[in-house]
Design an enzyme around this catalytic site. Structure first.
Site: not given
Ligand code: SAM
Length: 273
Positions: A34, A89, A108, A139, A157-160
């Protein structure tokens, strides 16, 4: 004299965006997963964005992190082993440590998020220095497939649901999650803005309803996320029942919020039908 102002904008739709006036852009990197940007904003302190969407700001991160950890904490048996998927984070792990949980695994996918958090959000990412927290860079989907561990809480606690996080909203993933939960364990996921991302909420709710016995959606007010209204969806292989226990008060979370966040506006209920 003409003043040049700098702004970071997150696009919500073709016709609407939220803009933050910034003092400076501190970082912009493209990782294997990303794009990560970091801004110093006037109103919200440092702001981390991933692929153009706000992940956290110094000023309001407490709302999201309290709500994704403290709400599920107070239901079913008291948790002692917790898995966080995403959360690079460190904010979710921080709250869990503060709740006294001694066994936390945080998976993460992108080590760069952790490094950026350590450098620019030292208070939030201080959780990674705690002996209670084991950080795994990998992953979350693969971890769940390969590990045989059981957890009392699993916090997504993931991205969208696009890019690396897409699979974290699938029914197949929730099936795998179920086999890693203790009998009355709880999984919780952030499920997006009901207003701008009803599909994310519908996907999480539908996927969990097909797999788990009990599913509950709750909301919080997060000023820097699209529309301000944010949803979380939690589920359990057992019934989800509150514990008769007095609650710790956070900066957003309190006993009224614990009850009231489950009272949903009608348009949100309609997304869940
Ligand atoms: N508070 C946030 C929001 O809803 O906007 C989420 C924050 S946290 C930084 C989201 C994290 O999910 C990112 O750092 C991303 O790299 C991680 N992520 C996404 N897909 C993932 C996966 N398949 N396995 C582990 N982590 C993942």
């Amino acid at each position: 004299m003409r003043l040049i102002e700098n702004w970071f904008s997150e696009r919500y739709s073709d016709n609407l965006q939220l803009s933050f006036r910034i003092k400076d852009q501190l970082l912009s990197i493209k990782t294997d997963y990303q794009r990560i940007d970091l801004f110093d904003t006037y109103d919200f302190g440092k702001l981390l964005s991933i692929d153009g969407t706000v992940q956290l700001t110094e000023k309001d991160e407490y709302i999201y992190h309290e709500m994704i950890t403290m709400v599920p904490y107070y239901f079913n048996s008291k948790p002692s082993r917790v898995l966080i998927i995403g959360g690079g984070d460190g904010g979710a792990a921080r709250r869990l440590v503060d709740l006294g949980i001694k066994n936390i695994i945080n998976v993460e996918i992108d080590g760069n998020v952790v490094e950026v958090a350590k450098k620019y959000f030292p208070a939030i990412s201080s959780s990674f220095k705690e002996s209670a927290v084991k950080l795994i860079i990998g992953d979350g989907i693969k971890y769940i497939k390969e590990s045989s561990d059981k957890f009392d809480r699993i916090i997504i606690d993931s991205t969208d649901p696009v890019g690396p996080a897409e699979g974290l909203f699938s029914q197949e993933f929730y099936n795998d999650i179920k086999s890693h939960l203790t009998t009355d364990g709880i999984v919780v996921t952030q499920s997006g803005s009901p207003y701008y991302q009803p599909t994310a909420l519908a996907m999480a709710h539908k996927g969990m309803t097909e797999v788990f016995r009990d599913v509950k959606t709750y909301c919080a007010f997060i000023p820097t996320y699209p529309s301000g209204l944010w949803s979380f969806t939690m589920a359990s292989p057992d019934r989800i029942v509150g514990r008769d226990e007095s609650t710790v008060t956070g900066k957003y979370f309190n006993s009224d919020v614990l009850t009231g966040s489950f009272y949903l506006p009608e348009f949100v209920k309609n997304i869940l039908k």
